[in-house]
Motif scaffolding. Sequence first.
Motif, PDB file in Angstrom:
ATOM      1  N   THR A   5       0.827  -1.151  -0.049  1.00 37.89           N
ATOM      2  CA  THR A   5      -0.091   0.055  -0.105  1.00 37.89           C
ATOM      3  C   THR A   5       0.885   1.207  -0.151  1.00 37.89           C
ATOM      4  OG1 THR A   5      -0.223  -0.047   2.375  1.00 37.89           O
ATOM      5  CG2 THR A   5      -1.939  -1.235   1.140  1.00 37.89           C
ATOM      6  N   GLN A   6       0.557   2.228  -0.734  1.00 39.98           N
ATOM      7  CA  GLN A   6       1.113   3.349  -0.877  1.00 39.98           C
ATOM      8  C   GLN A   6       0.393   4.729  -0.448  1.00 39.98           C
ATOM      9  OE1 GLN A   6       3.311   2.019  -4.778  1.00 39.98           O
ATOM     10  NE2 GLN A   6       4.261   4.079  -4.038  1.00 39.98           N
ATOM     11  N   THR A   7       0.806   5.484   0.075  1.00 40.43           N
ATOM     12  CA  THR A   7       0.068   6.786   0.624  1.00 40.43           C
ATOM     13  C   THR A   7       0.988   8.170   0.274  1.00 40.43           C
ATOM     14  OG1 THR A   7       0.762   6.390   2.898  1.00 40.43           O
ATOM     15  CG2 THR A   7      -1.690   5.782   1.967  1.00 40.43           C
ATOM     16  N   GLY A 109       0.838   3.180  -6.372  1.00 44.13           N
ATOM     17  CA  GLY A 109       1.781   4.304  -7.010  1.00 44.13           C
ATOM     18  C   GLY A 109       1.457   5.561  -6.276  1.00 44.13           C
ATOM     19  N   THR A 110       2.099   6.560  -6.171  1.00 43.76           N
ATOM     20  CA  THR A 110       1.896   7.777  -5.890  1.00 43.76           C
ATOM     21  C   THR A 110       2.363   8.744  -6.962  1.00 43.76           C
ATOM     22  OG1 THR A 110       2.316   7.672  -3.394  1.00 43.76           O
ATOM     23  CG2 THR A 110       2.682   9.654  -4.239  1.00 43.76           C
ATOM     24  N   ARG A 111       1.150   9.492  -7.482  1.00 42.20           N
ATOM     25  CA  ARG A 111       1.343  10.427  -8.531  1.00 42.20           C
ATOM     26  C   ARG A 111       2.073  11.803  -7.787  1.00 42.20           C
ATOM     27  NH1 ARG A 111       0.904  10.690 -13.357  1.00 42.20           N
ATOM     28  NH2 ARG A 111      -0.411   8.925 -13.692  1.00 42.20           N
ATOM     29  N   LEU A 112       3.260  12.123  -7.962  1.00 42.39           N
ATOM     30  CA  LEU A 112       3.995  13.397  -7.483  1.00 42.39           C
ATOM     31  C   LEU A 112       3.932  14.450  -8.739  1.00 42.39           C
ATOM     32  CD1 LEU A 112       5.474  14.866  -5.264  1.00 42.39           C
ATOM     33  CD2 LEU A 112       7.690  13.976  -6.201  1.00 42.39           C
ATOM     34  N   THR A 113       3.236  15.478  -8.483  1.00 40.52           N
ATOM     35  CA  THR A 113       3.188  16.498  -9.444  1.00 40.52           C
ATOM     36  C   THR A 113       4.147  17.602  -8.668  1.00 40.52           C
ATOM     37  OG1 THR A 113       1.048  15.937 -10.102  1.00 40.52           O
ATOM     38  CG2 THR A 113       1.776  18.302 -10.527  1.00 40.52           C
TER      39      THR A 113
END
Lengths: 115, 114
Positions: A5-7, A109-113
């Motif tokens: 799990t990713q947060t 996944g974590t989408r980093l913007t």
Amino acid sequence: EPEVTQTPSHQVTQMGQEVILRCVPISNHLYFYWYRQILGQKVEFLVSFYNNEISEKSEIFDDQFSVERPDGSNFTLKIRSTKLEDSAMYFCASRAGTGINSPLHFGNGTRLTVT
Amino acid sequence: AQSVTQLDSQVPVFEEAPVELRCNYSSSVSVYLFWYVQYPNQGLQLLLKYLSGSTLVKGINGFEAEFNKSQTSFHLRKPSVHISDTAEYFCAVRATSGTYKYIFGTGTRLKVLA
């Protein structure tokens, strides 16, 4: 079935800020990885971690990046001073052991913007 | 060092038609080969893997792949696709010794049309 799990699922940050991406690997797994995927590009290896230390890292994983397993369950990726080009999807993965029959299990996944 | 090439960035195919997704690799050492699938907003899931032995390997969801050492290829096939197969497919390699690093290709987006 156990999951990685990713947060958070999406994080927006300003250039120059520090970010920490969090992952909880599958509980009996021993090997941990971070990969990233810039939009439209391939999934790139960043770092692998075993026995509380980095076992391999790529050229991308420079001094701005660090990983930690602070409490025996979480596995974090820190970017100290984010750049626009750090915008990507970051995937955490884990595997149980060294045997090749021990496959990689990925998180969502974590989408980093970075703006 | 290893590298993986997936020449097709997108493959549109009609439902129930067969499909082949191409993967070629380069390596100076022996490798294990993998195909992963990524559904929208999800992580990568293992479809199948080649470790040794029979060059034709079968995976989940009716997919299979054939390892061709002379052509350094590991193409993925399915005889009849479903709408639900629409996803991104990644080929990956890992050297058989000296590293635990998986090297991925750029991915092929399979779009199944009704």
